[in-house]
Design an enzyme around this catalytic site. Structure first.
Site, PDB file in Angstrom:
ATOM      1  N   LYS A 124      -1.888   1.033   3.151  1.00  0.00           N
ATOM      2  CA  LYS A 124      -1.964  -0.309   3.736  1.00  0.00           C
ATOM      3  C   LYS A 124      -0.680  -1.052   3.420  1.00  0.00           C
ATOM      4  O   LYS A 124      -0.002  -0.734   2.433  1.00  0.00           O
ATOM      5  CB  LYS A 124      -3.140  -1.077   3.134  1.00  0.00           C
ATOM      6  CG  LYS A 124      -3.627  -2.223   3.976  1.00  0.00           C
ATOM      7  CD  LYS A 124      -4.594  -1.747   5.051  1.00  0.00           C
ATOM      8  CE  LYS A 124      -5.002  -2.814   6.017  1.00  0.00           C
ATOM      9  NZ  LYS A 124      -6.107  -2.381   6.876  1.00  0.00           N
ATOM     10  N   ASP A 164      -3.499  -5.104  11.701  1.00  0.00           N
ATOM     11  CA  ASP A 164      -4.579  -5.677  10.891  1.00  0.00           C
ATOM     12  C   ASP A 164      -4.498  -7.190  11.147  1.00  0.00           C
ATOM     13  O   ASP A 164      -3.908  -7.603  12.152  1.00  0.00           O
ATOM     14  CB  ASP A 164      -4.406  -5.333   9.405  1.00  0.00           C
ATOM     15  CG  ASP A 164      -5.670  -5.611   8.582  1.00  0.00           C
ATOM     16  OD1 ASP A 164      -6.598  -4.791   8.614  1.00  0.00           O
ATOM     17  OD2 ASP A 164      -5.750  -6.669   7.914  1.00  0.00           O
TER      18      ASP A 164
END
Ligand code: NDP
Ligand code: 2IT
Length: 444
Positions: A124, A164
């Site tokens: 991430k 995201d």
């Protein structure tokens, strides 16, 4: 496994990384029993290795705003685990971003990606950059500067970022262009790309649609038809919009949605036409959800979340810890019987405790929102093969993946009274594949 000891050691090493510690603790509690039945895991210290990322990159991102002023933000990429495939996971652009948040998201991603059945590891990234109120040129300047550093660490077969919060098609486009310019290769280094330059059909819709496919499975197993039910959704971004769209197509009346300023309640339901309005409001004008209430003459509440409204199904689809113990008690008291999470870790541990104690249908984000990264995985496959599948083909594969995820959750999460604990099911199923791969690859 001594959970208390592991947690105290992590708390001492990483003080203040609250979301990361919360995510780790939940997984450890779920897998404790099965882990203890596998001495081969303990022998090579799987847990101690799994909870620490392979590596963390933090970097400065400098760009020039429209007033000609120099701005500096922090950039992150956490490469958490690559036991079953290249690092894979989104990039979050939000002022709240810090290392603890990126680590929690990267940790969750390991198990989610494993659940999809695709060969993708966990990672991430993101930045504390706030895209709100920025011009397109400022967004481009930030994205180019961010990628100028990030491009050193990623690649189609090593680490493949995606969207995201705050990172959508526009940002992915700017980042892809900069990667190509600096590295000089045209490859599937990002997913969620535009359709004209290697994106997959149905990726934009995938998280929201997948959420509904999984919710449908959840209800079906209990003999409940989803048509005719009511739902409360939070958020009005990528996940929420396509969750509302698919829910509406399946005959669900969606009563609420929100943004960081407040939430709206529409007793008539958010239909296709109203959803098109939200889409334009959010993606073209970049406005506030309050404007929906003004346009359609319905209730708007400044601040807070929509969990006080009566509904059958709750789908938190905005951000972490947006549904607490009190919200859970209110939802339950109002007859809510299913919660499926579009966001990552939206329910606090106390809320989850309430759902499990009440034995309602509760699907954690790891399972419920895995549709997005699944179609990202399919985008990687199409890029490698230099082909593109039709929207129907991709949607069919997504349905099958969500079906398989549900099956894995029930396999590992069925309790003695035949209640399915999807938290346990998702964590164990995700963990087993990664742990076995780590054992087979030796001590690294
Ligand atoms: P978007 O940026 O498209 O939308 C986010 C939505 O949530 C916006 O309505 C935003 O409001 C709201 N929001 C964000 N942060 C907060 C906050 N701190 N408090 C209140 N509201 C907030 O993001 P996505 O829809 O892509 O992501 C939503 C969630 O889903 C996240 O948890 C993400 O990690 C998760 N997710 C996303 C996937 C994807 O493919 N995009 C896949 C799987 C999970 P505002 O505009 O006012 O900020
Ligand atoms: O949380 C997530 O799964 C995402 N933001 C999507 C990640 C991806 O690589 O598509």
């Amino acid at each position: 496994m001594n959970i208390q000891k592991i947690m105290s050691s992590l708390e001492a090493k990483h003080p203040g990384e609250l979301e990361y510690l919360q995510a780790v603790k939940e997984v450890l509690l779920s897998i404790e029993d099965i882990y203890n039945q596998h001495p081969e895991f303990e022998k090579v210290k799987i847990i101690e290795r799994l909870v620490e990322p392979d590596r963390i990159f933090t970097f400065r991102v400098t760009w020039v705003d429209d007033k000609g002023e120099v701005q500096t933000n922090l950039g992150y990429r956490v490469q958490f685990n690559s036991a079953i495939g290249p690092y894979k996971g989104g990039l979050r652009l939000h002022p709240s971003v810090n290392l603890g948040i990126i680590k929690f998201l990267g940790f969750e991603q390991i198990f989610k990606n494993s659940l999809t059945g695709l060969p993708i590891g966990g990672g991430k990234g993101g930045s504390d950059f706030d895209p709100k109120g920025k011009s397109d040129r400022e967004i481009m300047a930030f994205c180019q500067s961010f990628m100028t550093e990030l491009c050193k660490y990623i690649g189609a077969d090593t680490d493949v970022p995606a969207g995201d919060i705050g990172t959508g098609a526009r940002e992915i486009g700017f980042m892809f262009g900069q990667y190509k310019r600096i590295r000089g290769v045209y490859e599937g280094v990002l997913t969620g790309k535009g359709l004209s330059y290697g994106g997959s059909l149905a990726r934009t819709e995938a998280t929201g649609y997948g959420l509904l496919y999984l919710t449908q499975e959840l209800l079906k197993l209990n003999g409940i038809d989803i048509a005719g039910k009511t739902a409360c959704v939070s958020g009005s971004g990528n996940v929420a919009i396509y969750a509302i769209e698919k829910a509406t197509q399946l005959g669900v009346k969606v009563l609420t949605c929100s943004d960081s300023n407040g939430w709206v309640y529409d007793p008539d339901g958010i239909d296709e036409k109203k959803l098109a309005y939200i889409f334009e409001l959010k993606n073209l004008y970049r406005g506030r959800i309050r404007e929906y209430a003004e346009e359609y003459g319905c209730k708007y509440v400044e601040g807070g979340r929509p969990w006080g409204e009566k509904c059958d199904i709750a789908m938190p689809s905005a951000t972490q810890n947006e549904l607490d113990g009190d919200d859970a008690r209110t939802l339950l008291a109002n007859g809510c019987f299913a919660v499926s999470e579009g966001a990552n870790m939206p329910s606090t541990p106390e809320a989850i405790e309430q759902f499990l104690a009440a034995k309602i249908l509760y699907a954690p984000g790891k399972a419920a929102n895995a549709g997005g990264v699944s179609v990202s995985g399919l985008e990687m496959t199409q890029n490698s093969m230099k082909i593109s599948w039709t929207a129907e083909e991709v949607d069919q594969k997504l349905k099958q993946i969500m079906h398989d995820i549900h099956e894995q959750c029930t396999r590992y999460g069925k309790e003695s009274d035949s209640y399915t604990n999807y938290v346990k099911g998702a964590n164990i199923a995700g963990f087993m594949k990664v742990a076995k791969s780590m054992v087979e690859q030796g001590v690294l």
